[in-house]
Motif scaffolding. Structure first.
Motif, short mmCIF file in Angstrom:
data_model
loop_
_atom_site.label_atom_id
_atom_site.label_comp_id
_atom_site.label_asym_id
_atom_site.label_seq_id
_atom_site.Cartn_x
_atom_site.Cartn_y
_atom_site.Cartn_z
N PRO A 359 33.23 41.45 49.44
CA PRO A 359 31.94 40.96 48.92
C PRO A 359 31.80 41.19 47.42
N ILE A 360 32.57 40.45 46.64
CA ILE A 360 32.50 40.55 45.18
C ILE A 360 31.34 39.69 44.68
N PRO A 361 30.53 40.18 43.74
CA PRO A 361 29.42 39.38 43.22
C PRO A 361 29.89 38.01 42.73
N ILE A 364 30.94 37.56 39.04
CA ILE A 364 32.27 38.05 38.68
C ILE A 364 33.34 37.08 39.18
N ARG A 365 33.17 36.57 40.39
CA ARG A 365 34.17 35.66 40.94
C ARG A 365 34.30 34.39 40.12
N PRO A 371 42.50 35.79 41.77
CA PRO A 371 41.97 36.13 43.10
C PRO A 371 41.71 37.63 43.22
N LEU A 372 40.58 38.07 42.70
CA LEU A 372 40.27 39.50 42.65
C LEU A 372 40.26 40.14 44.03
N SER A 373 39.70 39.44 45.01
CA SER A 373 39.60 40.02 46.35
C SER A 373 40.98 40.34 46.92
#
Length: 497
Positions: A359-361, A364-365, A371-373
Motif C-alpha cells: 500500500p504505497i501512497p 509516490i507511485r 516498481p517500488l512495491s
C-alpha cells in the motif's frame, strides 16, 4: 420449441472485477434450443469451453494477461517441483506410509484446483478477492466488512508469497555454505545472500508471469529440478545419497506426511485460469480443444509431478539398506547440492511477481516509473532470510500451515459457504429494472412467469444432483483433511505428539 434463458452475471462487484461472462445490458434474453442441454457449472464431464461465449467475455485485470496453454501448464507444474519435493528424500517414511499419502495429496490438490475452477465459472469471476467477498460479504450494508475482508485476503496472499520467497532464498544459500572454503575473510552467509539477491534483481521487476524473463527462469527451475532428480537417483543407486542438511533446519510441523502435503500445495490457480481464458480465441471463431482445457492442464501437471516425486518415496524408504561403497564410484553430492540450490533460487521471481502490491501512497507511485512495491517486497524477503535459525523455524512452520490451509481448506470452505448458506444464483433471469440484483428473485411478467420459473426449478434441481459428488468430496476435504490437520497442528505445538 426455443426457450429464452440468460446466465446471471454473478454479483455486482464493479467494473474492476475480472468477470468471465458479461452480457450487454441491452440484451435481456438469449435464445437456446431445447435439444441442447444447458451447461451446468458443476457438470464434471463438460468442459469450461461449453459455456456460451461472445466478444464480451473478457478478463480485464492487468495481472491476468493472456497466456498460451503451455505457459499455464508451466505455472501449474512449477510449484510441485520445489521445496517440498526436494525434501521428500529426507522424510524417512516407510514405503507403506509414503506411497498412499503422496497419491492422496496429489488427488486432493487436483480436486482443490477443480473447486476454484468451478467457483470461478459459477460466480463469473477469476479473482480470489472477489470470490471471497461474494462468499462472505455480499449484500448491502456490508461495505465495511468487504473492505476489512479484502485487506485480509490481500495481506494473507502477500504474506504467503513473501514467506515462500524468504524460505527459498534462505535454503538456497544455506545448502551451498558447506561447499565453501572455511577460511573466507567475510561471513559467507550474508555475502552469498547478497550475491544471490543481486542475480535475481533484474528478474523481480517483471510485470507479470507472461514476461519472457519469468518464463525462461521458471523453465530453468524445472530443468534444474530434473537434473537434481537424476543425480539423486544415481546417488541412491550407488549408495552415496546423503541427508539434505536443510531438512534439519525446518520447523516443528515439518514431518513426513506434512512435507508430502506441502509438496502438492499451489497457488495462483484463479489467475492462471483467467489467463488461459483470456488467451483463448472467441468460441465462435475457433473450436475448443483439450489443449485449452484448464482441467486437462491441471490434471497433466499433477500427473507429471507424481512421476517426478513418487521415486523419491522409494529412495527414502530404502536409504538405510543400501550398502555404502568405500570409496564411492561417483561423488554426486556437490552436484545435488548445487542443483537443489538453483531450483529454489530460480523459483523466487515467479513467486514475487504474483505478490500483491504494497500500500504505497499514490503520489509516490506516480512520481516514479520504478516498481517500488516489487523492490521493497524483495528487500524485505532478503532481510527476513537472514534472521536467526530459531526464528526461521517459526517462519517455516507458518509457511507450511498457511500453504496447506490455502490449498486444501480454503476452497472447501468457500464452496460450502457459497452453495449451502447462500441463495443459488439464477440460471434463467430476464434483464428487468425491477431485478438489479441476480440474488434477489422478483416477480416475472405473467406471460413468462410460469414457464421460466418451471424451467428455473428444473435446472436448479439438475445442477444440485450433479453437485452431490462434489459436495461429498468438499466435506471430506474440509473436515477429515482440514479439521484433522488443525487438530494435529495444535497437538504438535502442545507437545502431545
Amino acid at each position: 420449441m426455443d426457450l429464452p434463458r440468460r446466465l446471471s452475471t454473478g454479483s455486482s462487484s464493479g467494473e474492476s472485477s475480472p468477470i468471465l461472462s458479461n452480457y450487454n445490458s441491452s440484451t435481456s434474453l438469449i435464445l437456446v434450443h431445447d435439444d441442447e442441454e444447458p451447461a451446468s457449472p458443476f457438470d464434471f464431464p463438460d468442459d469450461d469451453e461449453d459455456i456460451p461465449e461472445s466478444p464480451e467475455f473478457e478478463i480485464r485485470r492487468h495481472f491476468s494477461p493472456p497466456m498460451a496453454p503451455s505457459l499455464v501448464f508451466l505455472y501449474l507444474l512449477s510449484p510441485y517441483l520445489k521445496l517440498g519435493a526436494l525434501l521428500l528424500p529426507n522424510t524417512q517414511l516407510p514405503l507403506e506410509y509414503g506411497i498412499l499419502p503422496l497419491f492422496v495429496f496429489a488427488v486432493l490438490s487436483a480436486f482443490s484446483r477443480q473447486i476454484w475452477y468451478m467457483l470461478a465459472r459459477y460466480m463469473r469471476k477469476a479473482d480470489l478477492e472477489d470470490i471471497i467477498l461474494d462468499a462472505f460479504a455480499l449484500g448491502r450494508g456490508k461495505e465495511g466488512r468487504r473492505t476489512w475482508l479484502r485487506n485480509i485476503v490481500r495481506g494473507g496472499t502477500g504474506s504467503l508469497r513473501l514467506l515462500l520467497s524468504v524460505i527459498y532464498l534462505r535454503e538456497s544459500v544455506h545448502i551451498i555454505l558447506p561447499l565453501l572454503p572455511a577460511d573466507l575473510p567475510l561471513p559467507p552467509r550474508p555475502v552469498l545472500t547478497v550475491v544471490f539477491a543481486s542475480a535475481l534483481l533484474p528478474l523481480v521487476s517483471a510485470q507479470s508471469l507472461s514476461s519472457r524473463r519469468i518464463v525462461y527462469v521458471t523453465w530453468a527451475s524445472i530443468a534444474t529440478y530434473i537434473i537434481w532428480f537424476l543425480c539423486v537417483a544415481v546417488a541412491h543407486a550407488n549408495g552415496t545419497l546423503e541427508i539434505n542438511p536443510g531438512w534439519l533446519r525446518m520447523g516443528t510441523f515439518w514431518q513426513g506426511l506434512t512435507t508430502t502435503a506441502f509438496a502438492f500445495t499451489s497457488s495462483s490457480t484463479l489467475p492462471l485460469y483467467a489467463s488461459l481464458k483470456a488467451g483463448a480465441p472467441p468460441a465462435a471463431l475457433s473450436k475448443s480443444s483439450l489443449s485449452r482445457s484448464f482441467r486437462t492442464l491441471s490434471t497433466m501437471s499433477v500427473v507429471v509431478a507424481v512421476c517426478f516425486t513418487l521415486p523419491l518415496v522409494f529412495f527414502t524408504a530404502h536409504m538405510n539398506v543400501v550398502i555404502l561403497q568405500d570409496p564411492p564410484l561417483l561423488r554426486l553430492q556437490p552436484a545435488i547440492t548445487i542443483f537443489n540450490s538453483l531450483t529454489l533460487l530460480l523459483a523466487i521471481p515467479s513467486v514475487l511477481v504474483t505478490t500483491p502490491s504494497l500500500p504505497i501512497p499514490e503520489r509516490i507511485r506516480h512520481a516514479t516509473t520504478i516498481p517500488l512495491s516489487k523492490y521493497l517486497t524483495f528487500t524485505l524477503a532478503i532481510v527476513l532470510s537472514l534472521v536467526p535459525t530459531r526464528i526461521a523455524r517459526i517462519l517455516s512452520d507458518v509457511l507450511i500451515a498457511s500453504a496447506c490451509a490455502s490449498t486444501f481448506f480454503l476452497p472447501a470452505l468457500v464452496h460450502i459457504t457459497t452453495h449451502f448458506f447462500k441463495r443459488p444464483l439464477s440460471i434463467i433471469m430476464p434483464q428487468m429494472p425491477s431485478t438489479p440484483n441476480p440474488h434477489v428473485h422478483e416477480p416475472l411478467p405473467a406471460a413468462a412467469d410460469e414457464l421460466l420459473q418451471r424451467k428455473e426449478r428444473a435446472l436448479q434441481k439438475r445442477q444440485f444432483r450433479k453437485r452431490v459428488v462434489w459436495d461429498v468430496g468438499v466435506w471430506v476435504l474440509l473436515l477429515p483433511v482440514g479439521g484433522g490437520g488443525f487438530v494435529w497442528g495444535a497437538g504438535r505445538l502442545a507437545g502431545r505428539w
